[in-house]
Design a protein around this motif. Sequence first.
Motif, PDB file in Angstrom:
ATOM      1  N   VAL A 199       0.808  -1.222   0.000  1.00 12.39           N
ATOM      2  CA  VAL A 199       0.000   0.000   0.000  1.00 12.39           C
ATOM      3  C   VAL A 199       0.843   1.274   0.000  1.00 12.39           C
ATOM      4  CG1 VAL A 199      -1.851  -1.223   1.205  1.00 12.39           C
ATOM      5  CG2 VAL A 199      -0.233   0.177   2.531  1.00 12.39           C
ATOM      6  N   GLY A 200       2.163   1.146   0.013  1.00 14.77           N
ATOM      7  CA  GLY A 200       3.014   2.327   0.044  1.00 14.77           C
ATOM      8  C   GLY A 200       2.763   3.240  -1.143  1.00 14.77           C
ATOM      9  N   ALA A 201       2.756   4.549  -0.907  1.00 17.65           N
ATOM     10  CA  ALA A 201       2.414   5.497  -1.964  1.00 17.65           C
ATOM     11  C   ALA A 201       3.056   6.849  -1.672  1.00 17.65           C
ATOM     12  CB  ALA A 201       0.900   5.629  -2.085  1.00 17.65           C
ATOM     13  N   GLU A 202       2.843   7.788  -2.580  1.00 18.60           N
ATOM     14  CA  GLU A 202       3.472   9.100  -2.458  1.00 18.60           C
ATOM     15  C   GLU A 202       2.705  10.058  -1.556  1.00 18.60           C
ATOM     16  OE1 GLU A 202       6.627   9.945  -3.585  1.00 18.60           O
ATOM     17  OE2 GLU A 202       6.508   7.756  -3.740  1.00 18.60           O
ATOM     18  N   SER A 203       1.496   9.665  -1.161  1.00 19.90           N
ATOM     19  CA  SER A 203       0.742  10.487  -0.214  1.00 19.90           C
ATOM     20  C   SER A 203       0.022   9.574   0.764  1.00 19.90           C
ATOM     21  CB  SER A 203      -0.284  11.367  -0.936  1.00 19.90           C
ATOM     22  OG  SER A 203      -1.377  10.588  -1.410  1.00 19.90           O
ATOM     23  N   THR A 204      -0.278  10.101   1.930  1.00 10.05           N
ATOM     24  CA  THR A 204      -1.016   9.338   2.930  1.00 10.05           C
ATOM     25  C   THR A 204      -2.395   8.972   2.391  1.00 10.05           C
ATOM     26  OG1 THR A 204       0.152  10.520   4.685  1.00 10.05           O
ATOM     27  CG2 THR A 204      -1.879   9.375   5.297  1.00 10.05           C
ATOM     28  N   ARG A 205      -3.001   9.894   1.680  1.00 14.35           N
ATOM     29  CA  ARG A 205      -4.345   9.652   1.133  1.00 14.35           C
ATOM     30  C   ARG A 205      -4.346   8.473   0.155  1.00 14.35           C
ATOM     31  NH1 ARG A 205      -7.083  12.634  -3.074  1.00 14.35           N
ATOM     32  NH2 ARG A 205      -9.337  12.450  -2.891  1.00 14.35           N
ATOM     33  N   GLN A 206      -3.322   8.413  -0.719  1.00 12.18           N
ATOM     34  CA  GLN A 206      -3.224   7.279  -1.640  1.00 12.18           C
ATOM     35  C   GLN A 206      -3.025   5.971  -0.871  1.00 12.18           C
ATOM     36  OE1 GLN A 206       0.150   8.880  -3.831  1.00 12.18           O
ATOM     37  NE2 GLN A 206      -1.031   8.830  -5.731  1.00 12.18           N
ATOM     38  N   ALA A 207      -2.094   5.988   0.083  1.00 10.41           N
ATOM     39  CA  ALA A 207      -1.800   4.776   0.839  1.00 10.41           C
ATOM     40  C   ALA A 207      -3.030   4.280   1.589  1.00 10.41           C
ATOM     41  CB  ALA A 207      -0.650   5.037   1.812  1.00 10.41           C
ATOM     42  N   LEU A 208      -3.794   5.192   2.146  1.00  5.51           N
ATOM     43  CA  LEU A 208      -5.007   4.799   2.861  1.00  5.51           C
ATOM     44  C   LEU A 208      -6.057   4.223   1.913  1.00  5.51           C
ATOM     45  CD1 LEU A 208      -5.339   7.715   5.437  1.00  5.51           C
ATOM     46  CD2 LEU A 208      -5.011   5.284   5.967  1.00  5.51           C
ATOM     47  N   ALA A 209      -6.118   4.737   0.702  1.00  3.60           N
ATOM     48  CA  ALA A 209      -7.057   4.183  -0.280  1.00  3.60           C
ATOM     49  C   ALA A 209      -6.709   2.731  -0.583  1.00  3.60           C
ATOM     50  CB  ALA A 209      -7.037   5.016  -1.557  1.00  3.60           C
ATOM     51  N   PHE A 210      -5.403   2.446  -0.788  1.00  2.00           N
ATOM     52  CA  PHE A 210      -4.978   1.070  -1.010  1.00  2.00           C
ATOM     53  C   PHE A 210      -5.236   0.208   0.228  1.00  2.00           C
ATOM     54  CE2 PHE A 210      -1.787   3.093  -4.056  1.00  2.00           C
ATOM     55  CZ  PHE A 210      -2.469   2.697  -5.203  1.00  2.00           C
ATOM     56  N   ALA A 211      -4.991   0.768   1.411  1.00  2.00           N
ATOM     57  CA  ALA A 211      -5.167   0.015   2.652  1.00  2.00           C
ATOM     58  C   ALA A 211      -6.632  -0.354   2.878  1.00  2.00           C
ATOM     59  CB  ALA A 211      -4.638   0.822   3.832  1.00  2.00           C
ATOM     60  N   HIS A 212      -7.524   0.600   2.685  1.00  2.79           N
ATOM     61  CA  HIS A 212      -8.951   0.326   2.891  1.00  2.79           C
ATOM     62  C   HIS A 212      -9.478  -0.684   1.871  1.00  2.79           C
ATOM     63  CE1 HIS A 212      -9.229   4.460   5.050  1.00  2.79           C
ATOM     64  NE2 HIS A 212      -8.956   3.499   5.893  1.00  2.79           N
ATOM     65  N   HIS A 213      -8.983  -0.602   0.646  1.00  2.78           N
ATOM     66  CA  HIS A 213      -9.342  -1.590  -0.374  1.00  2.78           C
ATOM     67  C   HIS A 213      -8.890  -2.982   0.069  1.00  2.78           C
ATOM     68  CE1 HIS A 213      -9.997  -3.238  -4.405  1.00  2.78           C
ATOM     69  NE2 HIS A 213      -8.755  -3.675  -4.427  1.00  2.78           N
ATOM     70  N   SER A 214      -7.684  -3.092   0.601  1.00  3.93           N
ATOM     71  CA  SER A 214      -7.154  -4.377   1.079  1.00  3.93           C
ATOM     72  C   SER A 214      -8.015  -4.934   2.202  1.00  3.93           C
ATOM     73  CB  SER A 214      -5.717  -4.198   1.565  1.00  3.93           C
ATOM     74  OG  SER A 214      -4.898  -3.667   0.544  1.00  3.93           O
ATOM     75  N   GLU A 215      -8.440  -4.048   3.078  1.00  3.80           N
ATOM     76  CA  GLU A 215      -9.300  -4.431   4.203  1.00  3.80           C
ATOM     77  C   GLU A 215     -10.627  -4.983   3.692  1.00  3.80           C
ATOM     78  OE1 GLU A 215      -9.578  -2.283   8.549  1.00  3.80           O
ATOM     79  OE2 GLU A 215      -9.693  -1.059   6.741  1.00  3.80           O
ATOM     80  N   GLU A 216     -11.209  -4.296   2.729  1.00  3.23           N
ATOM     81  CA  GLU A 216     -12.491  -4.714   2.168  1.00  3.23           C
ATOM     82  C   GLU A 216     -12.404  -6.084   1.497  1.00  3.23           C
ATOM     83  OE1 GLU A 216     -13.416  -1.557  -0.473  1.00  3.23           O
ATOM     84  OE2 GLU A 216     -13.751  -0.087   1.135  1.00  3.23           O
TER      85      GLU A 216
END
Length: 301
Positions: A79-96
């Motif tokens: 989920v690593g990304a260039e912004s916290t917002r991007q990383a959280l989007a990947f993280a929440h998708h993974s959670e779902e």
Amino acid sequence: MSKLIQGVLPVLHTPLQADETIDRESLQREIDWCYELGVDGVCGAMVSEVLRLTFEERLELTRLMSEMSDGRGVVISSVGAESTRQALAFAHHSEELGCDAIMAIPPVMTALPESALWDYFSSLAEQCHLPLIVQDASSYVGREISVDFYRKLLDQFGPEKILFKPEAAPIGPNLSVLRDATEGRARIFDGSGGVLLVDAFRRGISGTMPGVDLLDGIMGLWRALQAGDEAATYRIYFPICAIVNLQLQAGLDGFLAIEKYLLVKRGIFTSEQRCTPHSWDLDDETKAEVDRLFELLMQSL
């Protein structure tokens, strides 16, 4: 109850078609082969080419990893990304999708002060319920994360929430420093294709995250280490080291070129296609040496 994150957790290579879109059939073969060999789960990370995939393709890769694993082991998404917002989007998708953990490198385009780095990782830890593996990929991309920073994260969130994949050189001594600085609480994973696995194992790692190209060798090596079989350990380890040394000479693109070549050689991938552009291609003389070493590895198993 969350699954235990430990053991051999290979980082999947993303098989690509000629148009650089994901080859789903090859990905299924890759994941099936991993579980046939007895792995404890699968990961997405740097050699999955996640930094070169589109946003939508990263989401698709995580979905396919989860679906194709089908409960056979843990699934760890990158989920690593260039912004916290991007990383959280990947993280929440993974959670779902029901992934078991997330793994994140820091942003690579900006040299962040530790206060900003703290905001980034603590946001992931606080806003995603999954365990977070903090990856220092500075041997490939980005900058080193300090042991003091790791310890602060561990003290704040605990060892069930925060795990580590530290790859800053010198890797072995740094593993020991982190282990000792956290009084053995840190759950640590190594990578680097297996080239430092023997040393890392003796320093008390919880598991390893190699590529898939040499996975039968890595599984044999891991089992030999667990059994304390020194003869088998070094018989298997030496050809792995020699192949990975060829990969290391060209950095991330060296790993990708040789890894995908070997996966085609094994009949798992149908193409060596990588995301373009890239900095290095496998020449005929290196290919011949890879072939010789690969045969030695097969004979060692």
